[in-house]
Structures are given as C-alpha cells and as structure tokens.
Design an enzyme around this catalytic site. Structure first.
Site, PDB file in Angstrom:
ATOM      1  N   SER A 163     -41.196  -5.629  -5.472  1.00 45.49           N
ATOM      2  CA  SER A 163     -41.686  -6.873  -5.260  1.00 45.49           C
ATOM      3  C   SER A 163     -41.661  -7.905  -6.435  1.00 45.49           C
ATOM      4  O   SER A 163     -40.563  -8.005  -7.031  1.00 45.49           O
ATOM      5  CB  SER A 163     -42.911  -7.022  -4.569  1.00 45.49           C
ATOM      6  OG  SER A 163     -43.364  -8.303  -4.228  1.00 45.49           O
ATOM      7  N   HIS A 164     -42.849  -8.464  -6.979  1.00 42.49           N
ATOM      8  CA  HIS A 164     -43.055  -9.399  -8.150  1.00 42.49           C
ATOM      9  C   HIS A 164     -43.265  -8.353  -9.278  1.00 42.49           C
ATOM     10  O   HIS A 164     -43.299  -9.000 -10.336  1.00 42.49           O
ATOM     11  CB  HIS A 164     -44.205 -10.138  -7.868  1.00 42.49           C
ATOM     12  CG  HIS A 164     -45.295  -9.251  -7.513  1.00 42.49           C
ATOM     13  ND1 HIS A 164     -45.476  -8.475  -6.248  1.00 42.49           N
ATOM     14  CD2 HIS A 164     -46.348  -8.797  -8.445  1.00 42.49           C
ATOM     15  CE1 HIS A 164     -46.545  -7.940  -6.427  1.00 42.49           C
ATOM     16  NE2 HIS A 164     -47.299  -8.143  -7.616  1.00 42.49           N
ATOM     17  N   ASP A 166     -40.163 -14.679  -5.505  1.00 41.32           N
ATOM     18  CA  ASP A 166     -40.338 -13.489  -6.524  1.00 41.32           C
ATOM     19  C   ASP A 166     -39.303 -12.386  -6.463  1.00 41.32           C
ATOM     20  O   ASP A 166     -38.272 -12.752  -5.983  1.00 41.32           O
ATOM     21  CB  ASP A 166     -41.780 -12.905  -5.931  1.00 41.32           C
ATOM     22  CG  ASP A 166     -41.487 -12.069  -4.552  1.00 41.32           C
ATOM     23  OD1 ASP A 166     -40.848 -12.758  -3.719  1.00 41.32           O
ATOM     24  OD2 ASP A 166     -42.131 -11.106  -4.426  1.00 41.32           O
ATOM     25  N   ASP A 195     -38.116  -9.988  -4.556  1.00 39.65           N
ATOM     26  CA  ASP A 195     -37.638  -9.541  -3.433  1.00 39.65           C
ATOM     27  C   ASP A 195     -37.798 -10.829  -2.416  1.00 39.65           C
ATOM     28  O   ASP A 195     -37.167 -10.755  -1.277  1.00 39.65           O
ATOM     29  CB  ASP A 195     -38.325  -8.321  -2.814  1.00 39.65           C
ATOM     30  CG  ASP A 195     -39.564  -8.700  -2.373  1.00 39.65           C
ATOM     31  OD1 ASP A 195     -40.270  -9.271  -2.970  1.00 39.65           O
ATOM     32  OD2 ASP A 195     -40.057  -7.809  -1.296  1.00 39.65           O
ATOM     33  N   ASP A 255     -39.943 -12.680  -0.935  1.00 36.62           N
ATOM     34  CA  ASP A 255     -40.961 -12.810   0.276  1.00 36.62           C
ATOM     35  C   ASP A 255     -42.239 -13.894  -0.335  1.00 36.62           C
ATOM     36  O   ASP A 255     -42.837 -14.387   0.338  1.00 36.62           O
ATOM     37  CB  ASP A 255     -41.413 -11.648   0.995  1.00 36.62           C
ATOM     38  CG  ASP A 255     -42.155 -10.594  -0.006  1.00 36.62           C
ATOM     39  OD1 ASP A 255     -42.340 -11.024  -1.420  1.00 36.62           O
ATOM     40  OD2 ASP A 255     -42.366  -9.440   0.165  1.00 36.62           O
ATOM     41  N   ARG A 256     -42.244 -14.023  -1.563  1.00 34.21           N
ATOM     42  CA  ARG A 256     -43.346 -14.881  -2.256  1.00 34.21           C
ATOM     43  C   ARG A 256     -43.022 -16.453  -2.239  1.00 34.21           C
ATOM     44  O   ARG A 256     -41.692 -16.568  -2.689  1.00 34.21           O
ATOM     45  CB  ARG A 256     -44.176 -14.111  -3.310  1.00 34.21           C
ATOM     46  CG  ARG A 256     -44.718 -12.981  -2.953  1.00 34.21           C
ATOM     47  CD  ARG A 256     -45.539 -12.534  -4.364  1.00 34.21           C
ATOM     48  NE  ARG A 256     -46.024 -11.210  -3.894  1.00 34.21           N
ATOM     49  CZ  ARG A 256     -47.154 -10.738  -4.542  1.00 34.21           C
ATOM     50  NH1 ARG A 256     -47.813 -11.532  -5.616  1.00 34.21           N
ATOM     51  NH2 ARG A 256     -47.779  -9.581  -4.275  1.00 34.21           N
ATOM     52  N   LYS A 268     -43.273 -11.925   4.952  1.00 30.90           N
ATOM     53  CA  LYS A 268     -43.699 -13.324   4.595  1.00 30.90           C
ATOM     54  C   LYS A 268     -42.272 -13.717   3.839  1.00 30.90           C
ATOM     55  O   LYS A 268     -41.360 -12.971   3.696  1.00 30.90           O
ATOM     56  CB  LYS A 268     -44.582 -13.312   3.441  1.00 30.90           C
ATOM     57  CG  LYS A 268     -44.378 -12.276   2.233  1.00 30.90           C
ATOM     58  CD  LYS A 268     -45.807 -12.353   1.478  1.00 30.90           C
ATOM     59  CE  LYS A 268     -45.772 -11.408   0.246  1.00 30.90           C
ATOM     60  NZ  LYS A 268     -46.411 -10.207   0.312  1.00 30.90           N
TER      61      LYS A 268
HETATM   62  C1  G16 Z   1     -47.734  -7.002  -0.697  1.00 26.30           C
HETATM   63  C2  G16 Z   1     -48.255  -7.271   0.628  1.00 26.30           C
HETATM   64  C3  G16 Z   1     -49.155  -8.352   0.566  1.00 26.30           C
HETATM   65  C4  G16 Z   1     -50.220  -8.236  -0.375  1.00 26.30           C
HETATM   66  C5  G16 Z   1     -49.678  -8.264  -1.570  1.00 26.30           C
HETATM   67  C6  G16 Z   1     -50.796  -7.893  -2.762  1.00 26.30           C
HETATM   68  O1  G16 Z   1     -47.026  -7.975  -1.052  1.00 26.30           O
HETATM   69  O2  G16 Z   1     -46.871  -7.339   1.395  1.00 26.30           O
HETATM   70  O3  G16 Z   1     -49.672  -8.512   1.876  1.00 26.30           O
HETATM   71  O4  G16 Z   1     -51.241  -9.411  -0.110  1.00 26.30           O
HETATM   72  O5  G16 Z   1     -48.982  -6.943  -1.667  1.00 26.30           O
HETATM   73  O6  G16 Z   1     -51.573  -6.784  -2.503  1.00 26.30           O
HETATM   74  P1  G16 Z   1     -52.377  -6.117  -3.313  1.00 26.30           P
HETATM   75  O7  G16 Z   1     -53.573  -7.058  -3.334  1.00 26.30           O
HETATM   76  O8  G16 Z   1     -53.041  -4.916  -2.587  1.00 26.30           O
HETATM   77  O9  G16 Z   1     -51.862  -5.934  -4.633  1.00 26.30           O
HETATM   78  P2  G16 Z   1     -45.556  -7.907  -1.921  1.00 26.30           P
HETATM   79  O10 G16 Z   1     -45.148  -9.294  -2.376  1.00 26.30           O
HETATM   80  O11 G16 Z   1     -46.209  -7.175  -3.566  1.00 26.30           O
HETATM   81  O12 G16 Z   1     -44.831  -6.892  -1.196  1.00 26.30           O
END
Ligand code: G16
Length: 542
Positions: free
Chosen positions: A112-113, A276, A278, A280-281, A375
């Site tokens: 992800s990010h 971000d 991937d 999705d953000r 997302k």
């Molecule tokens: C993932 C999840 C999200 C979550 C985020 C942060 O996003 O898909 O639902 O809100 O992590 O999670 P945490 O607070 O446990 O770090 P992503 O964009 O990282 O895949």
C-alpha cells in the site's frame, strides 16, 4: 513439470489489517513467499480449473513474486491466470477484474502506502470472488496453515514475459497478460459524467494529480489526460517506480506536502489530488482547503446522486469506527442506514454484497463504493470532479456549505510510529483496565459518557470481531479512540483519533489542532502516551 518442494513453516505469517506485510529481505527468506502463497491455496476450496487474477503495485520484488505466483497457480490446478501487463494492477482495478471476469479470486502484491525498495516493504494479500479482501475466517485459516505447512507445489517452467500482452500457456494453464487500465477506465466512464467533467476542464478548471511514482500513474494519465482532456502534465510522477522514486507513497499532508503547498499557494489549481502505492487511497485538496478523508466520505455521500452511477440514491453508508461521525449525519438526513465497522476494508464486503450500503469510507484516506470491493483512489477523485462539474462551485464552497448544513466534525489522527511493541501493548492493556472506571470522570470541561473496547457484530453473517479499538466518548459528542495499527512492518504504531462535533457555523474556521487541543491533552492524560512511549510528539499528524 510440477514439483512438490519440501519446506519448513514460518511462525510470523499472520495477515494484518490488509494481508501479510513485511520488509523485502524478510520476504526474500527461503520459501517465505512460496509458503504463504501455498497456505492461501490450501485454505481455499473449489478452484480447480478456475481463474486467478494476479497483479501488484509495481514495487520492488513485485515481478519476482508474480512469477512465483503464476507457477504455483499452475501447479495447484488453476485453469487460468489474468495478470496485469508489467505485473501492474492497482488494487481497485484487480478487484474489478475479479468481478468482471467471474474469477475465483486474486492475489494482490502490495504494501500500500508504505515505501518500496530492496530494504523497504512488500506485501501479499488474497481477495475472494466478490473482489474484496479475504474475510477474517479465510485469513485465520491461511495463518493456521502457514504454521504447519511442509511442502508447496510449483511449476519449473520458464518465466512468463510479463510485458508482452496476449495469451500464453504454462504447464497447461492459460496465462492472459492483460491491459491493466482498459477495463477500469471503462468502468469509471460508466459511473461518471465524463462529458460534463471534460467540459468543466475545457472551461479552464485546473486539475493536478500526484501519482507519487506509484501504480495510479497509468490510470490517471489515461483517464484524466486522455479521456477527460486535462492538459499534459496535469498528472505528476506518473511512472510507477520500484522504489517510488525514494518517496513514501502515502497521500497525506506530510508525504504529499508539495501538492499541499501548491494548493495553498497564490496560483493554486482548482483541484488537487493524489493516490497511494496501490491506488486505493485518495487525498483531496481544493484551492486553499484540504478535505479530511472523514469529511470526504460524508460530502461524497451527500452529493453522489449528481453522478449518473448513483442517480438512484444510496442504499446506505458504512464507515470504520475511528472515522468521524460526519457521514452519520448525512445518512440520517437521507433516511438511509449507517454502519460502523472495524478498521479494514474487508469488513465492508458483507454489507456491500448484501446491498445494504453503497458508499464506504475510512479516515485512513479510503473511500469507495459498490462498484468494486476495495477502496478506490481515482474513483473518489472522479466523483469529486463530477460533483464539482454539476454544482459549479469551488471545493471550498461545497465544504463550508456542508458544514453549515450538517455541523463540522473537527477531526485529527495522531500516529506514534515504530513504538516499542511491549510499551504499546502495555498502553492498550492499561486503557482496557480503566474502562469500567472512566464513565462519569471529569477532565477539565470534559466528562466521559461511555468508554468501551469496540466489538463488531456483522449484521450479515453474525460473526463477532472483538478488541477493535478503545473508544472514549465525552458528553456533547467529542471522542478519542486508541488502537494499534495492523499494517506497520516494524515495532508498533499507536493511532490516536480525536474528534469534536461543532454545530455552530460561526465556529467552523478554527485551526483543527487548536479546536481539538483539550481532547489531545486528555488523551495523553488517560493513556499516558508520553510516559509509556517516550514520545513527546506524534510522528505523523493527519
Ligand atoms: C489498510 C486497510 C484499511 C485500513 C488501513 C489502515 O489500508 O485496507 O481498511 O484503514 O489499512 O489500517 P491500520 O490503521 O490498521 O494501519 P491500505 O491502504 O494500507 O491497504
């Protein structure tokens, strides 16, 4: 030829909030990725001859693991894999491919990010046939399997050329190398009024989009520049790079500071956005105004009917528990259901599949809808653009009018990253122990109304997920929430979510940290953040 290879289990392959995320060298340990992928396959039933979608965000190690996943899919009996050209698929695009082509599921490679590179982060997650992240039932089964696995199956065929589109064959399995953008762009065109957005842009409305050298570059170029006519150069950092150009592809005010500064400057464009690693953000900034992710969910929900794909209205809205209550007020006005889920997009899947909600959103810069089961960063950007084109007002006007109509939920998240794990667990345990004694306690002008450890009862499958965050609600609707992140890769990350509801429009232009100052102090007083973590200030404030 298919080989069965002996292996020994690892004890640390428990998927977190969104799949298994570790540093690259950790993934490069002998059979580490193979063990996890085999554990995924061993936890699934009925995929013989079926299709698996495979893709990732292009980060370092992406191509290597894609080759492994293809060869293991063939060896385990999948009939076909669909792979994004170059190994590229944004997370929402992968979700769409799974749904559109009726695939059995998908393997998405991303952290992800989080930063990418030889010593940075990597990740693997499994998405089910609805296109969404595997449920806790499946991720628990994967973890259980990973602890006892003793062999995996893999083809010894040559690597597939990931850059050459078309149909190939590998040990009897079909390998389709597909355009990563086409199907997704088509879906966006079906949901939004592209002619109206194009006309708005032709009329001089200036848009900039920062792809952060991550996966959305090709998608944003095609959609914003080619299909919507934004001038060349409107999409910045559009080449997906294995190390994201050394940047941290997290679209927030810290890591997208250049964009923020430009949008606050004297000659700011009308609309700025970023996505971000991937895809999705999202980050949404109007000329002179940042829209918090929690506000964005509420404002998109209140205006979604202006886009053709949502003209019939929304079935309901879901938000994660730490996300502000701004969307709740919109749901109330629209007379539709509002659902509060634990953090993690996987918890929205059942609600979306059951048709109970249309829009979902999270404070962590994620918004999406029933069009996929992830997302979706560009989707949020396009819905904003569609709304701006129809309302013909600035982002700032839309935001301030929304606050005037619904009240403003001042909101901020304070992250303490790479905290000692034992100290972080101690802090949460201590909060949990205080829960029975907190209601009625006064902290300055604030009186605790309720305090609990959030548990979610899924209204669809009735599963229960406990220990999803400590919430302390004060009289008048302010609250602080504490939880540990499930996506970090070193130490623990403490997240503190702070929110105050302000109905009075004459008090809607206070600086956010100032508006929350007393709650921030009380959060420390109750949790002992400074004393327990040794940190005076958060690592990141969003
Ligand atoms: C993932 C999840 C999200 C979550 C985020 C942060 O996003 O898909 O639902 O809100 O992590 O999670 P945490 O607070 O446990 O770090 P992503 O964009 O990282 O895949």
């Amino acid at each position: 030829m298919i080989n069965t290879v002996s292996t020994t289990p690892y004890s640390d392959q428990k998927p977190g909030t969104s799949g298994l995320r570790k540093k690259v060298p950790h993934f490069q340990q002998k059979n580490y990725a193979e063990n996890f992928i085999q554990s995924i396959f061993d936890s699934l039933e009925g995929f013989l001859g079926k299709t698996l979608v495979i893709g990732g965000d292009g980060r370092y190690y992406n191509r290597d693991v894609i080759q492994i996943a293809i060869k293991m899919a063939a060896a385990n009996g999948f009939g076909k894999v669909m792979v994004g050209r170059g190994g590229i698929l944004s997370t929402p695009a992968a979700s769409h491919l799974i749904r559109k082509y009726g695939a059995f599921g998908g393997i998405i490679l991303s952290a992800s990010h989080n930063p990418g590179g030889p010593t940075e982060d990597f990740g693997i997650k499994y998405n089910a046939s609805n296109g969404g992240p595997a449920s806790e039932k499946i991720t628990d089964a994967i973890f259980a399997r990973s602890k006892v696995i003793d062999s995996y199956r893999i083809s010894d065929a040559d690597d597939i050329d990931l850059d050459m589109p078309g149909i190939k064959s590998l040990d009897g399995m079909e390998v389709a190398i597909v355009d990563p953008v086409e199907d997704y762009a088509e879906l966006m065109e079906a949901l939004f009024d592209f002619p109206a957005i194009r006309a708005k842009i032709q009329g001089g409305f200036r848009v900039i989009f920062d792809a952060m050298s991550a996966v959305t570059g090709p998608y944003a170029k095609e959609i914003l520049e080619n299909r919507l006519g934004a001038p060349k150069g409107s999409v910045k950092n559009f080449m997906p790079l294995p190390d994201f150009g050394g940047h941290h592809p997290d679209p927030n005010l810290v890591h997208a500071k250049d964009l923020y500064d430009e949008m606050m400057g004297p000659d700011a464009p009308d609309f700025g956005a970023a996505s971000d690693g991937d895809g999705d953000r999202n980050l949404i900034i109007g000329k002179g105004i940042f829209v918090t992710p929690s506000d964005s969910v509420a404002m998109l929900s209140a205006n979604a009917h202006l886009a053709p794909g949502y003209a019939k209205g929304l079935a309901g809205i879901a938000r994660s528990m730490p996300t502000s209550g701004a969307a709740d007020r919109v749901a109330e006005k629209l007379g539709i259901g509002i659902y509060e889920t634990p953090t993690g997009w996987k918890f929205f899947g059942n609600l979306l599949d059951a048709g109970m909600v249309t829009i979902c959103g999270e404070e962590s810069a994620g918004t999406g809808s029933s069009h996929v089961r992830e997302k979706d960063g560009l989707w949020a950007v396009l819905l904003w653009l569609n709304i701006l084109a129809v309302r013909n007002e600035s982002v700032k006007d839309i935001v301030t009018k929304h606050w005037a109509a619904f009240g403003r939920n001042y909101y901020s998240r304070h992250d303490y990253e790479e905290v000692d794990t034992a100290a972080a667990n101690g802090l949460v345990d201590n909060l949990r122990a205080q829960l029975p004694t907190l209601p009625g306690r006064k902290f300055g002008d604030l009186t605790v109304q309720t305090a609990d450890d959030f548990a979610y009862n899924d209204p669809v499958d009735h599963s229960v997920s406990e220990h999803q965050g400590i919430r302390i609600l004060f009289e008048g609707g302010s609250r602080v929430v504490f939880r540990l992140s499930g996506t970090g890769t070193s130490g623990a990350t403490l997240r503190v979510y702070i929110e105050r509801y302000e109905p009075d429009a004459s008090r809607h232009d206070i600086e956010t940290q100032e508006a929350l100052a007393d709650l921030i102090l009380v959060a420390d007083e109750i949790a002992g953040i400074k004393s327990r973590t040794g940190r005076d200030t958060p690592s990141v404030i969003t």
